[in-house]
Scaffold this active site. Structure first.
Site, PDB file in Angstrom:
ATOM      1  NE  ARG A 134     -55.247  27.891  99.632  1.00  0.00           N
ATOM      2  CZ  ARG A 134     -55.877  28.873  99.748  1.00  0.00           C
ATOM      3  NH1 ARG A 134     -56.141  29.726 100.639  1.00  0.00           N
ATOM      4  NH2 ARG A 134     -56.149  29.319  98.437  1.00  0.00           N
ATOM      5  CG  ASN A 146     -53.087  34.410  99.237  1.00  0.00           C
ATOM      6  OD1 ASN A 146     -53.266  33.206  99.266  1.00  0.00           O
ATOM      7  ND2 ASN A 146     -52.313  35.133  98.965  1.00  0.00           N
ATOM      8  CG  HIS A 193     -55.502  19.981  97.670  1.00  0.00           C
ATOM      9  ND1 HIS A 193     -55.819  20.510  96.368  1.00  0.00           N
ATOM     10  CD2 HIS A 193     -55.043  21.079  98.596  1.00  0.00           C
ATOM     11  CE1 HIS A 193     -55.455  21.649  96.368  1.00  0.00           C
ATOM     12  NE2 HIS A 193     -55.296  22.074  97.637  1.00  0.00           N
ATOM     13  CG  HIS A 210     -51.168  30.299  99.289  1.00  0.00           C
ATOM     14  ND1 HIS A 210     -52.299  30.940  98.818  1.00  0.00           N
ATOM     15  CD2 HIS A 210     -51.206  28.942  98.944  1.00  0.00           C
ATOM     16  CE1 HIS A 210     -53.020  30.167  98.285  1.00  0.00           C
ATOM     17  NE2 HIS A 210     -52.290  28.825  98.129  1.00  0.00           N
TER      18      HIS A 210
END
Length: 551
Positions: free
Chosen positions: A292, A324, A424, A296
């Protein structure tokens, strides 16, 4: 190793920090005639003897597997060392040295002096040999320097001989920072005839896929060739490449590009892999967190390590952005990796952005997922952008049009959206991000029993940071996530939005649910695409000493 038909030379090499100094136009000003001269001499040599193309390609391969691509295998013996030419994989088989001598002489004459290294000549000659025999072309990164010594011991240990079985081949390539994706007796009587030659496929002077077809038909000449058909993963690659010369040529060109880059910091990638695996062993959730972080990072200013920067008096950190804050994690693992690599390489040469990219890949692999070629050479940003993080990172509350637009803004498409959302299949989500979905959604949007069970851990009020798994196997990279969407059991609104519109994303969800292999293939491709979002390269940015602050 066999010459031109190097089917197991679909090589994934560790691109290292030293590769940042290489560039395809290195000799553009100092000697613009260098590359045309190499091409001319190579073509003349192959015209005289077709076999020479394979020999020149093999010389480059055997050079790079010993101390990096440094021209060491061209050195004759001296009082200080024994030549690599006498190593077991080279003795009485490595050839083409006189052609390299001829190229060197011609290039020095064209350049008015010794400007082009022997290592660079080997790399360009390998490329030009493949092209001359009908294969693909790739840009060769240049600027290597030549070694002053040879290492016959390393040559004996590291160059794969033709007798290895598949586990030995995989281990040999792993020692070079490469993986399995890179791998990819009539004239030989029982006694005598040791130097008799036999073609490795029916067309030894043509770049095609018949070598791979031979392996499928159990007609691989070398034991190490036929071994490539003895595992599921390599068998899939052999079969796929045998059916498409275009796919094989493209993969070969990319892999040769990677191989030709310097390996002077080869331990870097294995070190990242080990530290990532250690972190995941301590906490399996960490794999999803590191994946992740890379995502990001890339969606804000490009893949530049900006997500790692702490707040300063003049700059707000992306860590405090809505997507975040209280959820982005794994920073201490990146710090640990960075500190270890800087000691290993004796100075800060590997960027924080590259560490994020490799750690993401290694996390997926550690949790049972696919591997892919991580393209390296990114530089680190000196600034973060909280405002962009707030607007560019997809929200867990987004609908399908918003998600598609968010990905289009990054140069990604609907397939990238669906397949990357498949990440996911790993990890957890906080109650505050899906409370509304399980308490307020209608039966048209969510499976009633699924919602009811999740309300136990996520009540209407309180427990905002309570965690629930994103699918049934949060520590295993599989395709259950897509089956959940079809059953209306996506935990986040942004997940479930991918299925139910009747459009392209529905088709993709069904495809990945039904075909795990296709999901793996497309995930690899999309991760590479995402990792290439607006990277800083060359003189842009810096290599941060501390990933949390600019130098």
């Amino acid at each position: 190793m066999g010459p031109l038909k190097l089917g197991f030379l679909i090589i994934l090499a560790a691109i290292t920090a030293s590769a940042q100094k290489l560039c395809p136009n290195f000799y553009e000003k100092s000697c613009p005639q260098a590359l045309p001269t190499i091409k001319r001499v190579v073509e003349e040599a192959i015209e005289q003897e077709k076999r020479m193309g394979a020999s020149l390609l093999r010389l480059h391969f055997h050079d790079c597997f010993v101390n990096g691509c440094d021209g060491s295998n061209l050195l004759d013996s001296s009082p200080q060392f024994v030549s690599e030419k006498f190593a077991v994989p080279n003795n009485n088989s490595a050839r083409g040295f006189e052609v390299v001598d001829k190229i060197k002489s011609a290039v020095d004459e064209a350049c008015g002096g010794s400007v082009v290294s022997c290592a660079d000549i080997l790399a360009v000659a390998a490329r030009d040999s493949v092209v001359a025999l009908g294969g693909p072309r790739w840009d060769v990164l240049l600027g290597r320097r030549d070694a002053t010594f040879a290492n016959i011991t390393t040559a004996n240990n590291d160059i794969p001989p033709p007798f290895l079985d598949l586990p030995q081949l995989v281990s040999n390539f792993k020692n070079q920072g490469l993986d399995v994706n890179d791998l990819l007796q009539g004239l030989c009587p029982l006694d005598g005839g040791d130097t008799n030659l036999f073609p490795l496929d029916p067309t030894p002077a043509l770049f095609d896929t018949k070598y791979l077809s031979n392996i499928i038909a159990e007609k691989g000449v070398l034991h190490s060739d036929q071994e490539l058909f003895n595992s599921t993963e390599t068998r899939i690659l052999v079969t796929a490449y045998s059916r498409s010369i275009d796919a094989f040529a493209t993969a070969f060109a990319i892999s040769m590009d990677y191989l030709s880059r310097s390996h002077h910091h080869r331990p870097a990638l294995p070190a990242i892999k080990r530290l990532v695996e250690d972190a995941i062993t301590q906490e399996s959730r960490m794999g999803a967190s590191l994946l992740r972080l890379h995502f990001h990072d890339c969606f804000v200013q490009g893949c530049d390590g900006s997500v790692l920067l702490d707040e300063t008096a003049s700059m707000e950190s992306e860590k405090s952005a809505l997507a975040n804050a209280n959820s982005a994690r794994g920073f201490e693992v990146i710090d640990r990796i960075k500190s270890h690599l800087d000691k290993l390489c004796e100075k800060p040469v590997i960027s924080c952005a590259d560490i994020l990219a490799v750690a993401a890949r290694d996390s997926v692999v550690a949790l049972g997922g696919p591997t892919w070629k991580v393209r390296l050479g990114r530089r680190d940003s000196t600034t973060a952008n909280k405002a962009e993080a707030n607007t560019s990172l997809p929200s867990p509350f987004s609908d399908l049009p918003q998600l598609l637009q968010s990905f289009r803004n990054q140069g990604l498409n609907a397939k990238d959206l669906v397949v990357l959302s498949g990440a996911h299949t790993l990890g957890f989500s906080q109650c505050s991000l899906f409370r509304g979905r399980i308490h307020n959604a209608t039966s048209d949007d969510i499976d009633a029993s699924f919602a009811r069970r999740r309300r136990v851990a996520c009540p209407r009020s309180g427990g905002d940071s309570n965690l629930l798994t994103l699918d049934q196997t949060p520590s295993r990279f599989d395709a259950r996530y897509f089956g959940n969407l079809v059953s209306k059991r996506g935990l986040l609104q942004s997940d479930q939005a991918l299925f139910g519109s009747g459009g392209e994303t529905d088709e993709l969800v069904n495809k990945y649910r039904q075909n795990y292999g296709v999901f793996w293939r497309d995930f690899r491709s999309s991760m590479i695409r995402m990792g290439n979002i607006r990277p800083l390269t060359g003189d842009q940015g810096q290599i941060r000493i501390n990933c949390r602050k600019s130098n």
